[in-house]
Design an enzyme around this catalytic site. Sequence first.
Site, short mmCIF file in Angstrom:
data_model
loop_
_atom_site.label_atom_id
_atom_site.label_comp_id
_atom_site.label_asym_id
_atom_site.label_seq_id
_atom_site.Cartn_x
_atom_site.Cartn_y
_atom_site.Cartn_z
N ASP A 9 0.83 -1.21 0.00
CA ASP A 9 0.00 0.00 0.00
C ASP A 9 0.87 1.26 0.00
O ASP A 9 0.83 2.05 0.95
CB ASP A 9 -0.94 -0.02 1.21
CG ASP A 9 -1.96 -1.14 1.11
OD1 ASP A 9 -2.28 -1.55 -0.03
OD2 ASP A 9 -2.42 -1.61 2.15
N LEU A 59 -8.15 -5.43 -7.57
CA LEU A 59 -8.82 -4.32 -8.26
C LEU A 59 -10.34 -4.38 -8.11
O LEU A 59 -11.05 -3.50 -8.59
CB LEU A 59 -8.43 -4.30 -9.75
CG LEU A 59 -6.94 -4.14 -10.04
CD1 LEU A 59 -6.68 -4.02 -11.54
CD2 LEU A 59 -6.36 -2.93 -9.34
N PHE A 61 -13.13 -5.93 -9.38
CA PHE A 61 -13.93 -5.62 -10.57
C PHE A 61 -15.43 -5.69 -10.26
O PHE A 61 -15.90 -6.61 -9.59
CB PHE A 61 -13.61 -6.60 -11.70
CG PHE A 61 -12.17 -6.53 -12.17
CD1 PHE A 61 -11.56 -5.31 -12.43
CD2 PHE A 61 -11.44 -7.69 -12.37
CE1 PHE A 61 -10.24 -5.25 -12.87
CE2 PHE A 61 -10.13 -7.64 -12.81
CZ PHE A 61 -9.53 -6.41 -13.06
N ASP A 63 -18.85 -4.60 -12.64
CA ASP A 63 -19.38 -3.97 -13.85
C ASP A 63 -20.34 -4.97 -14.49
O ASP A 63 -20.65 -6.01 -13.90
CB ASP A 63 -18.21 -3.62 -14.80
CG ASP A 63 -18.50 -2.38 -15.65
OD1 ASP A 63 -19.60 -2.34 -16.25
OD2 ASP A 63 -17.65 -1.48 -15.74
N ILE A 64 -20.79 -4.68 -15.71
CA ILE A 64 -21.66 -5.65 -16.37
C ILE A 64 -20.83 -6.90 -16.70
O ILE A 64 -19.60 -6.84 -16.81
CB ILE A 64 -22.32 -5.06 -17.64
CG1 ILE A 64 -21.26 -4.61 -18.64
CG2 ILE A 64 -23.26 -3.93 -17.28
CD1 ILE A 64 -21.82 -4.23 -20.00
N PRO A 65 -21.52 -8.06 -16.81
CA PRO A 65 -20.78 -9.32 -16.95
C PRO A 65 -19.73 -9.30 -18.05
O PRO A 65 -18.59 -9.75 -17.84
CB PRO A 65 -21.89 -10.34 -17.25
CG PRO A 65 -23.10 -9.78 -16.56
CD PRO A 65 -22.98 -8.29 -16.70
N ASN A 66 -20.05 -8.76 -19.22
CA ASN A 66 -19.11 -8.79 -20.34
C ASN A 66 -17.83 -8.02 -20.01
O ASN A 66 -16.71 -8.49 -20.29
CB ASN A 66 -19.80 -8.20 -21.58
CG ASN A 66 -18.92 -8.29 -22.80
OD1 ASN A 66 -18.41 -9.37 -23.13
ND2 ASN A 66 -18.69 -7.16 -23.46
N THR A 67 -17.98 -6.85 -19.39
CA THR A 67 -16.81 -6.03 -19.07
C THR A 67 -15.95 -6.70 -18.01
O THR A 67 -14.71 -6.70 -18.09
CB THR A 67 -17.27 -4.63 -18.59
OG1 THR A 67 -18.13 -4.10 -19.60
CG2 THR A 67 -16.11 -3.70 -18.37
N THR A 118 -15.37 -4.07 4.60
CA THR A 118 -15.39 -3.95 6.07
C THR A 118 -15.51 -2.50 6.52
O THR A 118 -15.71 -2.24 7.70
CB THR A 118 -14.11 -4.58 6.68
OG1 THR A 118 -12.99 -4.17 5.91
CG2 THR A 118 -14.19 -6.08 6.70
N ARG A 179 -3.03 -8.04 12.74
CA ARG A 179 -2.04 -7.25 13.47
C ARG A 179 -1.27 -8.16 14.42
O ARG A 179 -1.83 -9.08 15.00
CB ARG A 179 -2.71 -6.17 14.32
CG ARG A 179 -3.25 -5.00 13.50
CD ARG A 179 -2.12 -4.15 12.94
NE ARG A 179 -2.61 -3.02 12.17
CZ ARG A 179 -2.96 -3.08 10.88
NH1 ARG A 179 -2.88 -4.21 10.22
NH2 ARG A 179 -3.39 -2.00 10.25
O1 C5P Z 1 -1.89 -2.27 6.68
P1 C5P Z 1 -2.98 -3.27 6.81
O2 C5P Z 1 -2.52 -4.62 7.27
O3 C5P Z 1 -4.17 -2.74 7.60
O4 C5P Z 1 -3.49 -3.48 5.29
C1 C5P Z 1 -4.61 -4.28 5.00
C2 C5P Z 1 -4.78 -4.41 3.53
O5 C5P Z 1 -5.95 -5.18 3.28
C3 C5P Z 1 -5.00 -3.09 2.79
O6 C5P Z 1 -4.44 -3.26 1.48
C4 C5P Z 1 -6.49 -2.96 2.70
O7 C5P Z 1 -6.91 -2.21 1.58
C5 C5P Z 1 -6.89 -4.43 2.52
N1 C5P Z 1 -8.27 -4.73 2.92
C6 C5P Z 1 -8.76 -4.49 4.19
N2 C5P Z 1 -10.06 -4.81 4.48
C7 C5P Z 1 -10.84 -5.38 3.55
C8 C5P Z 1 -10.36 -5.65 2.28
C9 C5P Z 1 -9.04 -5.32 2.00
O8 C5P Z 1 -8.03 -4.01 5.05
N3 C5P Z 1 -12.07 -5.74 3.87
#
Ligand code: C5P
Length: 242
Positions: A9, A59, A61, A63-67, A118, A179
């Site tokens: 990130d 990423l 994704f 969008d509509i199924p085709n895209t 989340t 963590r």
């Molecule tokens: O630094 P940290 O361990 O909090 O990073 C968590 C990673 O997981 C980040 O890339 C964040 O965008 C991604 N993420 C998240 N919660 C989600 C989905 C993805 O923290 N529900």
Amino acid sequence: MTRIIVALDFTDLNQAFECVETLSPAHCKLKVNNSLFTRGGPEFVRRLVDLNFDVFLDLKFYDIPNTVAQACAAAADLGVWMLNVHALGGLMMLRAAREALNPYGKKAPCLMAVTALTSYHEAEWTSLGFKKGIEDSVLSLAQLAYDAELDGVVCSAAEAALLRQRFGTSFCLVTPGIRLPEDAKDDQQRVLTPEMALASGSDYLVMGRSITRSSDPSALLMRLNAELSKQRTDEQNTDRSL
Ligand code: C5P
């Protein structure tokens, strides 16, 4: 095999590469988010793949199924190991994503679904018009992913046990919000340690700042990999003796 996916990130491509240079594909996989992809593009992803890293192209994704099908094929052409789509796109979209990857056979990336982000609060979720609360919606959305034969979902480790119980052992669960006991929570609300996440059924742990802010990411990853593989062996031995 490592279960840790390091979230790159970074807002700066050079900083991202400096971090990657301290890491080994034997010790972690890498996650590229949409901010880094928007800066570095396919070239950046190809460089990571060429360094033999398994890359999760995050990423989401939608969008509509085709895209979405076209986007999934484009990601597969980059040689990524995992990619994701939003389950909210619905069954037709999820099936289109699955079908787009079928021609890649065994080389197809793992296809994951995002259920509910989340970052949603219960009130915000219901304000969007959903009749069910977040937890029930996550189950319904994961069911859609399962029915469309996706490989699994990205979920909170707090939901992992429930999803594991419902969908069995071959449904892949990828969990962020991890963590170490000594870490700050930062902007995450509900966090679990790597040990707790694995015990609750996660297959892969997404870890960002715990790793990237460490003074020695490589040493930390080696320690975590050793601890997690010992834990997995202990759990398997306990299962066998039951
Ligand atoms: O630094 P940290 O361990 O909090 O990073 C968590 C990673 O997981 C980040 O890339 C964040 O965008 C991604 N993420 C998240 N919660 C989600 C989905 C993805 O923290 N529900």
